[in-house]
Design a protein around this motif. Structure first.
Motif, PDB file in Angstrom:
ATOM      1  N   TRP A  70       0.816  -1.222   0.000  1.00  0.00           N
ATOM      2  CA  TRP A  70       0.000   0.000   0.000  1.00  0.00           C
ATOM      3  C   TRP A  70       0.843   1.262   0.000  1.00  0.00           C
ATOM      4  O   TRP A  70       0.497   2.248  -0.652  1.00  0.00           O
ATOM      5  N   TRP A  71       1.978   1.246   0.727  1.00  0.00           N
ATOM      6  CA  TRP A  71       2.781   2.479   0.824  1.00  0.00           C
ATOM      7  C   TRP A  71       3.441   2.795  -0.511  1.00  0.00           C
ATOM      8  O   TRP A  71       3.581   3.955  -0.895  1.00  0.00           O
ATOM      9  N   GLY A 112       2.116   1.994  -3.377  1.00  0.00           N
ATOM     10  CA  GLY A 112       0.994   2.500  -4.164  1.00  0.00           C
ATOM     11  C   GLY A 112       0.726   3.960  -3.850  1.00  0.00           C
ATOM     12  O   GLY A 112       0.492   4.775  -4.752  1.00  0.00           O
ATOM     13  N   GLY A 113       0.758   4.325  -2.561  1.00  0.00           N
ATOM     14  CA  GLY A 113       0.526   5.705  -2.162  1.00  0.00           C
ATOM     15  C   GLY A 113       1.591   6.645  -2.709  1.00  0.00           C
ATOM     16  O   GLY A 113       1.286   7.734  -3.209  1.00  0.00           O
ATOM     17  N   MET A 134       1.159   6.917  -6.519  1.00  0.00           N
ATOM     18  CA  MET A 134      -0.026   7.703  -6.854  1.00  0.00           C
ATOM     19  C   MET A 134       0.249   9.180  -6.601  1.00  0.00           C
ATOM     20  O   MET A 134      -0.174  10.045  -7.369  1.00  0.00           O
ATOM     21  N   PHE A 146     -11.447  13.124  -3.433  1.00  0.00           N
ATOM     22  CA  PHE A 146     -10.647  12.586  -2.339  1.00  0.00           C
ATOM     23  C   PHE A 146      -9.152  12.793  -2.590  1.00  0.00           C
ATOM     24  O   PHE A 146      -8.450  13.402  -1.790  1.00  0.00           O
ATOM     25  N   MET A 147      -8.663  12.312  -3.721  1.00  0.00           N
ATOM     26  CA  MET A 147      -7.213  12.419  -3.965  1.00  0.00           C
ATOM     27  C   MET A 147      -6.798  13.814  -4.393  1.00  0.00           C
ATOM     28  O   MET A 147      -5.993  14.454  -3.730  1.00  0.00           O
ATOM     29  N   VAL A 180     -20.021   4.819   3.509  1.00  0.00           N
ATOM     30  CA  VAL A 180     -19.463   3.534   3.062  1.00  0.00           C
ATOM     31  C   VAL A 180     -19.484   2.529   4.214  1.00  0.00           C
ATOM     32  O   VAL A 180     -19.918   1.380   4.050  1.00  0.00           O
ATOM     33  N   ILE A 181     -19.044   2.962   5.382  1.00  0.00           N
ATOM     34  CA  ILE A 181     -18.953   2.031   6.514  1.00  0.00           C
ATOM     35  C   ILE A 181     -20.344   1.629   7.009  1.00  0.00           C
ATOM     36  O   ILE A 181     -20.599   0.448   7.287  1.00  0.00           O
ATOM     37  N   PHE A 190     -13.391  -2.804   2.779  1.00  0.00           N
ATOM     38  CA  PHE A 190     -13.247  -1.664   3.683  1.00  0.00           C
ATOM     39  C   PHE A 190     -14.608  -1.284   4.282  1.00  0.00           C
ATOM     40  O   PHE A 190     -14.706  -0.972   5.475  1.00  0.00           O
ATOM     41  N   ILE A 192      -6.572  -1.421   3.046  1.00  0.00           N
ATOM     42  CA  ILE A 192      -5.544  -1.023   2.089  1.00  0.00           C
ATOM     43  C   ILE A 192      -5.938   0.265   1.359  1.00  0.00           C
ATOM     44  O   ILE A 192      -5.114   1.157   1.156  1.00  0.00           O
ATOM     45  N   LYS A 230      -5.574   3.420   3.594  1.00  0.00           N
ATOM     46  CA  LYS A 230      -4.143   3.636   3.874  1.00  0.00           C
ATOM     47  C   LYS A 230      -3.456   4.256   2.663  1.00  0.00           C
ATOM     48  O   LYS A 230      -2.717   5.232   2.762  1.00  0.00           O
ATOM     49  N   MET A 231      -3.717   3.681   1.490  1.00  0.00           N
ATOM     50  CA  MET A 231      -3.074   4.172   0.270  1.00  0.00           C
ATOM     51  C   MET A 231      -3.565   5.581  -0.080  1.00  0.00           C
ATOM     52  O   MET A 231      -2.776   6.455  -0.431  1.00  0.00           O
ATOM     53  N   LEU A 232      -4.876   5.804   0.050  1.00  0.00           N
ATOM     54  CA  LEU A 232      -5.444   7.119  -0.272  1.00  0.00           C
ATOM     55  C   LEU A 232      -4.876   8.200   0.650  1.00  0.00           C
ATOM     56  O   LEU A 232      -4.441   9.264   0.181  1.00  0.00           O
TER      57      LEU A 232
END
Lengths: 167, 221
Positions: free
Chosen positions: A6-7, A9-10, A13, A132-133, A154-155, B59, B66, B69-71
């Protein structure tokens, strides 16, 4: 290595976002929902002169449309050669595990959620990419409002919609 | 290189050609660069596997972290880099307006659909590219959603979105301390990314296609 952590990917990105924002890149944010009404206009043969929304999105829609072609290509090549995850499938394993085994149910819910997803994104003026991004990276208050609402919903939806407890 | 320009015509192919032509002339990067941005975007999403149902729907069920965390990491790092790029004149702000009703109603619809579909408009196409027919059906739903939005924009959706309350960014609340605010924001968001507990929901059907020693679920055990 068939997947990036993930890191990584972050970081990648983030590099892509900075390249896209840069005046030496595209001098604009990344977005990924305006292309949908743009393509709807093309597929359903709507005259861009007649619909104010199509006029409004003519430039970002085209930009994201080209980017979409790239994403489809990049996603396909990566799935075939790197992650080796390419396969034709009608129902996700997670859906079978936490929802039901019915392909019809999955397809109907997919259709329905795809429909309201685009209406939602266009009402808010962006999606995960645009708000978001790209938006939060600019510390935009609008994007923080959107991000907070989406995270909560979402949750809550996940809890109500799926049989979370099963296994 | 010969540039073929097709400005006439209203059939699908001509309009796709006009799309490319538009991008060539709108001054937001060359056609090749925009396409390349898409390839990298799709490649990152595919390579990190965040296009999978098990990531976003996972999620929603709090069984996979994941994606957030990535976002958050991407936002944290980019916010600092971007601010100083803008200060140095290497980029511009592209802020979306605060339209309360649109953001809240849109966010609710978007959140519900993201949890159910398990994709967003950026990861969906990547998922279709790896052969997921259910997501393709979702995309057809999305196209109809886009059609309805376009058709009823003036009469229904635009009034529903409400008036814009302007464009605001966080630093404007702290005049004189912009640099500090940016640094704190970027660092805090990055730390959030790191401290969110790492949870992963794997898909047996995908893992079964990999050799035993490459399976990420085995490595962690």
């Amino acid at each position: 290595m068939n997947r990036l952590p993930w890191w990584m990917g972050g970081i990648l990105m983030s590099g892509l976002l900075l390249l896209t924002f840069s005046i030496y890149g595209a001098d604009r944010p990344i977005g990924a929902s305006t292309y949908v009404p743009y393509f709807a206009g093309i597929i359903f043969d709507l005259d861009p002169e007649k619909y104010s929304y199509l006029k409004h999105i003519a430039n970002p829609g085209a930009w994201e449309g080209v980017m979409l072609f790239g994403a489809l290509f990049g996603g396909f090549v990566t799935s075939v050669f790197i992650t080796k995850s390419f396969r034709i499938s009608l129902i996700p394993t997670g859906w079978q595990k936490y929802k039901n085994n019915s392909v019809v149910s999955r397809l109907l819910w997919s259709f329905f959620s795809g429909f309201i997803m685009i209406i939602g994104a266009r009402l808010a003026g962006g999606c995960t990419s645009g708000h978001f991004m790209s938006g939060m990276s600019q510390m935009a208050i609008s994007s923080m409002i959107f991000g907070t609402v989406v995270l909560i919903v979402v949750i809550v939806t996940g809890r109500l919609f799926y049989n979370v407890k099963e296994k | 290189m010969q540039v073929v320009v097709i400005t006439e015509g209203e059939d699908i192919l001509s309009r796709i050609a006009q799309m490319f032509e538009n991008v060539i002339h709108q001054g937001h990067g060359s056609l090749a660069l925009v396409f390349l941005i898409g390839i990298i975007f799709g490649g990152i999403i595919q390579y990190t596997r965040v296009d999978k149902f098990e990531k976003i729907a996972g999620f929603a069920m709090l069984k996979d972290t994941i994606v957030p965390k990535m976002l958050f990491l991407a936002v944290g790092l980019t916010s600092i880099g971007l601010y100083f790029m803008i200060e140095a004149g290497g980029a511009h702000y592209h802020i979306k307006p605060i339209i309360w009703q649109g953001l809240v109603i849109g966010g609710i619809l978007f959140g519900i659909s993201m949890a159910i579909l398990g994709k967003c408009p950026g990861t969906g196409p990547v998922s279709i590219a790896e052969g997921r027919i259910d997501v393709l059906i979702g995309a057809i739903g999305g196209l109809l959603g886009g059609l309805v939005f376009t058709l009823y924009y003036d009469d229904f959706f635009k009034p529903l979105m409400g008036e814009s309350a302007g464009k605001l960014i966080l630093t404007e609340f702290f005049p004189g301390h912009e640099h500090l605010v940016v640094l704190i924001f970027g660092i805090v968001v990055s730390i959030i990314a790191v401290v969110i507990p790492k949870k992963e929901l794997f898909d047996e059907a995908d893992l079964a296609q990999l050799p035993e020693d490459e399976r990420p679920d085995r490595k962690q055990a």
